[in-house]
Design an enzyme around this catalytic site. Structure first.
Site, mmCIF file in Angstrom:
data_model
loop_
_atom_site.group_PDB
_atom_site.id
_atom_site.type_symbol
_atom_site.label_atom_id
_atom_site.label_comp_id
_atom_site.label_asym_id
_atom_site.label_seq_id
_atom_site.Cartn_x
_atom_site.Cartn_y
_atom_site.Cartn_z
ATOM 1 N N ASP A 173 0.654 -1.326 -0.252
ATOM 2 C CA ASP A 173 0.602 0.094 0.161
ATOM 3 C C ASP A 173 1.115 0.898 -0.028
ATOM 4 O O ASP A 173 2.355 0.928 -0.423
ATOM 5 C CB ASP A 173 -0.446 -0.005 1.869
ATOM 6 C CG ASP A 173 -0.184 -0.423 2.737
ATOM 7 O OD1 ASP A 173 0.801 -0.217 2.573
ATOM 8 O OD2 ASP A 173 -0.685 -0.503 3.582
ATOM 9 N N ASN B 110 -7.490 -2.162 15.211
ATOM 10 C CA ASN B 110 -9.352 -2.803 13.795
ATOM 11 C C ASN B 110 -9.589 -4.396 12.789
ATOM 12 O O ASN B 110 -10.058 -3.715 12.731
ATOM 13 C CB ASN B 110 -9.501 -1.649 13.614
ATOM 14 C CG ASN B 110 -8.299 -0.830 12.476
ATOM 15 O OD1 ASN B 110 -8.188 -2.133 11.545
ATOM 16 N ND2 ASN B 110 -9.671 -0.154 11.722
ATOM 17 N N HIS C 83 -7.577 -4.625 10.586
ATOM 18 C CA HIS C 83 -7.221 -3.645 8.975
ATOM 19 C C HIS C 83 -6.038 -4.642 8.524
ATOM 20 O O HIS C 83 -4.979 -5.275 9.068
ATOM 21 C CB HIS C 83 -7.211 -2.807 8.181
ATOM 22 C CG HIS C 83 -6.294 -2.231 9.042
ATOM 23 N ND1 HIS C 83 -6.517 -0.669 10.263
ATOM 24 C CD2 HIS C 83 -4.974 -2.008 8.497
ATOM 25 C CE1 HIS C 83 -5.085 -0.299 9.997
ATOM 26 N NE2 HIS C 83 -4.727 -0.631 9.281
ATOM 27 N N GLU D 3 -9.277 -1.618 5.872
ATOM 28 C CA GLU D 3 -10.565 -1.064 6.450
ATOM 29 C C GLU D 3 -11.565 -2.152 7.076
ATOM 30 O O GLU D 3 -12.138 -2.334 5.937
ATOM 31 C CB GLU D 3 -10.617 0.193 6.703
ATOM 32 C CG GLU D 3 -9.577 1.431 6.456
ATOM 33 C CD GLU D 3 -9.241 1.285 8.025
ATOM 34 O OE1 GLU D 3 -9.155 0.673 8.731
ATOM 35 O OE2 GLU D 3 -7.927 2.092 7.737
HETATM 36 C C1 GLP Z 1 -0.660 -0.096 8.840
HETATM 37 C C2 GLP Z 1 -0.098 -0.046 7.563
HETATM 38 C C3 GLP Z 1 -0.533 -1.822 7.693
HETATM 39 C C4 GLP Z 1 -0.073 -2.439 9.172
HETATM 40 C C5 GLP Z 1 -1.063 -1.512 9.681
HETATM 41 C C6 GLP Z 1 -0.253 -2.077 11.312
HETATM 42 O O1 GLP Z 1 -1.652 1.101 7.931
HETATM 43 N N1 GLP Z 1 -1.378 0.165 6.568
HETATM 44 O O2 GLP Z 1 -0.159 -2.414 6.373
HETATM 45 O O3 GLP Z 1 0.239 -3.187 8.616
HETATM 46 O O4 GLP Z 1 -1.025 -0.054 10.270
HETATM 47 O O5 GLP Z 1 0.721 -1.031 11.669
HETATM 48 P P1 GLP Z 1 2.367 -1.818 12.454
HETATM 49 O O6 GLP Z 1 2.405 -2.304 11.930
HETATM 50 O O7 GLP Z 1 2.837 -0.173 12.859
HETATM 51 O O8 GLP Z 1 1.238 -1.769 14.432
#
Ligand code: GLP
Length: 250
Positions: free
Chosen positions: A67, A136, A138, A143
């Site tokens: 992404d 949440n 995702h 989302e």
């Molecule tokens: C972001 C990314 C995800 C990631 C998630 C968790 O929103 N788009 O790909 O897995 O957050 O992030 P973190 O690993 O910093 O908790």
């Protein structure tokens, strides 16, 4: 589904790096699906070490990131393109032409999503997909919603996600409201998926995803039906999973 619990973030990072490295050794031109955020950071650090200390060779490996924020150019310090250069790409011998990211400033975002899907297809699909999980539930930027978005597309970010990701942005800088992201269908088509999660703040989303029915309100809940899915978590993230009988998953 395989369920692996390790003591802490360091062990998780090493384990994830070794799993990914195994793919690179077995298939030097493997197609990797890569994630950003804090969860895979230690894994990238370990991979850079494996490259330097043991010559793990990425010269033919191809990568596709999950992404990118809309409106952030690849040089923007909070873009995922910048994150990848900083934390992984420049530390190993990946060929720049073999690294693929969605372009957050593409003039036609929908055309950009179609282009990206085509590139993944032309590469033969994703062999090994690394994922994190949002608090949440995702995955990538899919989302919670009332349906699963199948293909790569433009996604509205949930307020909770914008708040969680605000820590990566300078004060005064606002987290974009939209992002380009591969869809759930594209993720589920990967031949193997590894989800890494660390810390107690992920415990609830993980347990809900594993034990509740598949539900687009909890995007990660679909992963449990993938035929080659590994959930790799540390003890803190496993808190709400540990109380259940997981023997069937091990
Ligand atoms: C972001 C990314 C995800 C990631 C998630 C968790 O929103 N788009 O790909 O897995 O957050 O992030 P973190 O690993 O910093 O908790």
């Amino acid at each position: 589904m395989r369920f692996l619990v390790v003591d802490d973030y360091e062990s998780l990072s090493r384990r994830a790096a070794l799993m990914l490295a195994g793919h690179v050794v077995v298939n030097p031109s493997v197609v990797l699906g890569l994630a950003t955020g804090d969860s895979p950071l230690g894994m990238y650090r370990e991979l850079v070490k494996l490259h330097h200390d043991y010559g793990l060779d990425f010269s033919s490996v191809r990568t596709f990131n999950l992404d990118e924020y809309c409106g952030l150019s690849p040089s923007h310090p909070q873009s995922y393109a910048h994150y990848m250069r900083q934390n992984f790409f420049t530390g190993v011998n990946l060929h720049p032409d073999n690294t693929h990211l969605l372009d957050g400033v593409a003039p036609d975002q929908f055309a950009e999503c179609i282009r990206y899907e085509d590139e993944i297809k032309q590469a033969g699909g994703i062999d090994f997909q690394v994922l994190g999980i949002g608090r949440n539930g995702h995955i990538a930027f899919n989302e919670p919603g009332d349906h699963f978005q199948v293909r790569t597309g433009v996604f509205e970010l949930a307020e909770a996600t914008r708040e969680a990701n605000a820590r990566f942005f300078e004060r005064g800088d606002t987290v974009p409201t939209r992002a380009l992201s591969v869809g759930i269908g594209t993720i589920m088509k990967a031949r193997e998926i590894l989800l890494v999660a660390s810390g107690v703040e992920k415990a609830h989303a993980l347990a809900a995803s594993i034990f509740s029915p598949i539900d687009p309100a909890l995007p990660a809940s679909i992963l449990k039906i993938h035929p080659n899915f590994t959930l790799l978590v540390d003890r803190a993230a496993a808190r709400d999973l540990a109380e259940r009988d997981l023997s069937a998953y091990q």
